[in-house]
Design an enzyme around this catalytic site. Structure first.
Site, PDB file in Angstrom:
ATOM      1  N   ASP A 154       0.807  -1.227   0.000  1.00 19.02           N
ATOM      2  CA  ASP A 154       0.000   0.000   0.000  1.00 19.02           C
ATOM      3  C   ASP A 154       0.837   1.272   0.000  1.00 19.02           C
ATOM      4  O   ASP A 154       0.291   2.366   0.125  1.00 19.02           O
ATOM      5  CB  ASP A 154      -0.937   0.016   1.213  1.00 19.02           C
ATOM      6  CG  ASP A 154      -2.124  -0.920   1.031  1.00 19.02           C
ATOM      7  OD1 ASP A 154      -2.340  -1.354  -0.115  1.00 19.02           O
ATOM      8  OD2 ASP A 154      -2.815  -1.223   2.014  1.00 19.02           O
ATOM      9  N   ASP A 207     -16.803  35.918 -34.050  1.00 18.68           N
ATOM     10  CA  ASP A 207     -16.051  34.668 -34.115  1.00 18.68           C
ATOM     11  C   ASP A 207     -16.694  33.561 -33.293  1.00 18.68           C
ATOM     12  O   ASP A 207     -16.524  32.379 -33.592  1.00 18.68           O
ATOM     13  CB  ASP A 207     -14.618  34.892 -33.623  1.00 18.68           C
ATOM     14  CG  ASP A 207     -13.814  35.757 -34.579  1.00 18.68           C
ATOM     15  OD1 ASP A 207     -14.253  35.894 -35.740  1.00 18.68           O
ATOM     16  OD2 ASP A 207     -12.762  36.282 -34.176  1.00 18.68           O
ATOM     17  N   GLY A 248     -10.053  21.222 -34.077  1.00 22.20           N
ATOM     18  CA  GLY A 248     -10.933  20.277 -34.745  1.00 22.20           C
ATOM     19  C   GLY A 248     -11.464  20.825 -36.053  1.00 22.20           C
ATOM     20  O   GLY A 248     -11.616  20.100 -37.033  1.00 22.20           O
ATOM     21  N   LEU A 249     -11.737  22.130 -36.095  1.00 21.27           N
ATOM     22  CA  LEU A 249     -12.195  22.753 -37.332  1.00 21.27           C
ATOM     23  C   LEU A 249     -11.119  22.660 -38.398  1.00 21.27           C
ATOM     24  O   LEU A 249     -11.399  22.350 -39.554  1.00 21.27           O
ATOM     25  CB  LEU A 249     -12.566  24.217 -37.072  1.00 21.27           C
ATOM     26  CG  LEU A 249     -12.959  25.041 -38.302  1.00 21.27           C
ATOM     27  CD1 LEU A 249     -14.213  24.465 -38.944  1.00 21.27           C
ATOM     28  CD2 LEU A 249     -13.171  26.505 -37.922  1.00 21.27           C
TER      29      LEU A 249
END
Length: 536
Positions: free
Chosen positions: A36, A292, A427-428
Site C-alpha cells: 500500500d 467569431d 478540430g475545425l
C-alpha cells in the site's frame, strides 16, 4: 467485488494522505502492508513535489500476522514521533489493515504523546478518496479545536463585528489540497481578487496550513467553501459550533465569480460589487459576444468529473459560451444530489457512476462535439475521435502545469476559455483539411515546385496513407461478414465531407437506415435519404 483497469478515486486512506501532505507540521502513521505504499508516487510523480508525503507505514508482512501486530503499530508510532516531532499526529489504517482490526487510533491515543493525536477511522470498503479527505480534514479541525471551547474563541461573527473593530473583514479559504485540480493557483487568484474588494484572507486550509492555523479558524468573519467535496462537512461543523457563516458559491466562471462576490458582500454587509467587473477583467464575455464565437454556438458538449467542476462547467457551457450540454455526470456519489439538480435544470438525467466504460458508452450515445472530463474521458474521447479538455481530477502530469493556470476568478475564466475553445478550433482545422484533402493542392502525388526534389510516395506508401486516413474501407471488409451494407466510393466521399466529430454517428444512422430500407450498397443518395429520414 469488481475488477477494473481504472478507478476515478483511490481508497479513503489516500484522501487522508492528501490532507496530511497538504499541511505543514502534520504526520500520518498508516497501518498498512508493504504493497500500500504506492500512494507516494501520486505526490512525487503527478503533483511533482520535491519531497515525499509525511507518512510512516507500518508495512507489516504475512509473517507478522502470527504475532502481535498491535506492538508493531506502537513501535512505528514511537519512531515517527521521535524522528519527525510533528505538531499533530494522524493515525489510520489502509483497506487491508482494516481487516486486522488493530484500531491504531485508539492505541496512539493511549500512548501519552504531548501533541494532538487524531485517530481516523475510514470505512475502506464503502467510501472513497474524496470522502476520506473530507472526513480527515473534519476530524483534524474538530480534534484541534476541541481544546478551545466555542465560547472562549472571543470572536463575534455578526456582520457588524469587523466594522466596530475598525478593520477589514477576513475570511478563511477552506478545501484546497494537493492532487486537487489547480488548487494552488486558485488560491493565488482568489487572494488577489478578495484583496481588490477589501477582504483579507485569514487562513487557507488544509493547503500549507499548520495545526496552529486551524486554531485560528474561528477568528475569521466567515468561511469560504471552495471545494465542497473536501470542506463542506468542516464548514457545517464550524457553523453549528461557532456560528460562522460560509459561502456556498464556487467562483468558477464569470457568472459564478460575480455571484460569489455578491454573496460575500451580502454576508459581510459590504456595498454591492461592480456588476460589470467581469466584463472588464475577463476576455470570455467579450469573445462570447463576438462574431467569431458564432462557430461555437450550439456545440454539443458532454461533461463528466468531480461534482464541483462538473456543475461549474455545465453553467459556463450553457450560459456563457452558448454550448448545448448533452451529458452531465460525476463519479462522486457524495455530490450526486447537486449534480442531479444541475442536470435537471438542463433537461438531462445525470450520470452518477464510477464505471469508466459506462461513461464512455454514454459519451458515444450522446455524440458530442466536445468532451469536458477527467484523464479517462480524454482517453475515451480519443478513441471516439472527439476533442477533449480536462476539467477535473483524476488527472495526469500534463494537467499539472508549471505555469500559473487557475480555474477560479476572472483569470480562471480566461484559462477555461482557452482550454475549451482551442480543441474545437483545432478540430475545425482538421475537418477542413479532411474536406479539401483530394483537391489539387492537397494531392499527395502532386509535383513540388522544387522539381525533382519534390517528394514522391510509392504505391505501397499511398495505400498505407489512404488506409490510415480512411479507415472506413477496412472496416467494411471486417463488417461484411455481419451482412452490413457496403459503402460505395461515392458514399465514402460524401461521408468524408461530414465533420469528423459527428461522422461516426452519421455512419451508424446511415447503415441502420440502409438495413431498414433493404439497401445492400450505400451511395451518396442513401446518405441523403438517411439524413432526411432521421430529421423527420
Amino acid at each position: 467485488m469488481e475488477l477494473t483497469l481504472w478507478t476515478y478515486e483511490g481508497p479513503p486512506h489516500v484522501g487522508a494522505m492528501r490532507i496530511a501532505s497538504s499541511m505543514e507540521g502534520v504526520h500520518y502513521v498508516l497501518h498498512a502492508p508493504q504493497g500500500d505504499t504506492y500512494a507516494d508516487l501520486l505526490f512525487t510523480m503527478i503533483e511533482r513535489r520535491g519531497r515525499r508525503p509525511p507518512v510512516t507505514y507500518t508495512t507489516f508482512q504475512a509473517r507478522d500476522l502470527g504475532g502481535d501486530t498491535a506492538e508493531l503499530v506502537k513501535g512505528h508510532l514511537r519512531e515517527a514521533v521521535e524522528r519527525f516531532n510533528p505538531e499533530a499526529l494522524l493515525v489510520g489504517e489502509s483497506c487491508t489493515a482494516e481487516l486486522i482490526q488493530d484500531q491504531p487510533g485508539s492505541l496512539a491515543s493511549g500512548m501519552g504523546f504531548n501533541m494532538p493525536v487524531v485517530g481516523i477511522e475510514l470505512p475502506a470498503y464503502s467510501k472513497k478518496e474524496n470522502w476520506g479527505a473530507s472526513e480527515t480534514f473534519y476530524q483534524l479541525v474538530r480534534g484541534i479545536l476541541s481544546k478551545q471551547p466555542s465560547e472562549e474563541s472571543g470572536v463575534s461573527h455578526s456582520p457588524a463585528a469587523w466594522k466596530s473593530e475598525g478593520r477589514r473583514p477576513r475570511v478563511n479559504l477552506l478545501g484546497p489540497t494537493l492532487l486537487g485540480f489547480r488548487c494552488r493557483d486558485d488560491i493565488l487568484e482568489l487572494e488577489k481578487l478578495l484583496n481588490q474588494h477589501g477582504i483579507d484572507v485569514h487562513v487557507v486550509a488544509p493547503l500549507e496550513a499548520r495545526p496552529a492555523d486551524l486554531m485560528r479558524l474561528p477568528n475569521a468573519d466567515l468561511n469560504v467553501c471552495l471545494y465542497p467535496e473536501i470542506a463542506e462537512a468542516t464548514c457545517l461543523w464550524l457553523e453549528r459550533n461557532y456560528g460562522m457563516p460560509f459561502s456556498k458559491t464556487v467562483p468558477i466562471g464569470v457568472g459564478a465569480t460575480k455571484d460569489f462576490l455578491e454573496e460575500l458582500h451580502q454576508l459581510l454587509e459590504m456595498p454591492a460589487p461592480n456588476p460589470g467587473e467581469g466584463a472588464e477583467q475577463s476576455k470570455l464575455p467579450w469573445y462570447s459576444q463576438s462574431v467569431d464565437s458564432n462557430y461555437l454556438t450550439g456545440k454539443r458538449v458532454f461533461i463528466f468529473g468531480d461534482g464541483t467542476h462538473a456543475i461549474a462547467a455545465a453553467r459556463i457551457a450553457d450560459q456563457e459560451l452558448g454550448f448545448k450540454v448533452v451529458g452531465l455526470g460525476t463519479y462522486s456519489r457524495e455530490m450526486a444530489r447537486p449534480v442531479r439538480a444541475a442536470a435537471k435544470e438542463l433537461g438531462l438525467e445525470a450520470l452518477i457512476s464510477d464505471d469508466y466504460l459506462a461513461v464512455e458508452a454514454a459519451m458515444a450515445e450522446a455524440a458530442p462535439e466536445l468532451v469536458l472530463g477527467t484523464q479517462m474521458e480524454r482517453h475515451s474521447a480519443k478513441r471516439l475521435g472527439i476533442p477533449c479538455a480536462v476539467i477535473s481530477t483524476p488527472m495526469h502530469v500534463q494537467d499539472v502545469p508549471a505555469r500559473y493556470s487557475p480555474q477560479m476568478g476572472w483569470e480562471g475564466a480566461n484559462v477555461i476559455f482557452d482550454s475549451w475553445v482551442h480543441p474545437l478550433m483545432m478540430g475545425l482545422e482538421e475537418h477542413l483539411i479532411g474536406m479539401f484533402r483530394h483537391d489539387f493542392e492537397f494531392v499527395d502525388g502532386h509535383q513540388s515546385h522544387l522539381g525533382h526534389l519534390g517528394g514522391h510516395q510509392s504505391q505501397t506508401e499511398q495505400q498505407q496513407s489512404q488506409a490510415a486516413t480512411n479507415p472506413s474501407t477496412q472496416s467494411n471488409t471486417d463488417s461484411s461478414s455481419e451482412e452490413s451494407p457496403l459503402w460505395t466510393p461515392e458514399g465514402e466521399a460524401e461521408l468524408a465531407k461530414i465533420p469528423f466529430f459527428v461522422r461516426g454517428k452519421v455512419r451508424r444512422n446511415t447503415e441502420k437506415y440502409a438495413r431498414q430500407a433493404g439497401c445492400r450498397r450505400i451511395d451518396s443518395e442513401t446518405v441523403y435519404d438517411a439524413k432526411v429520414h432521421f430529421r423527420a
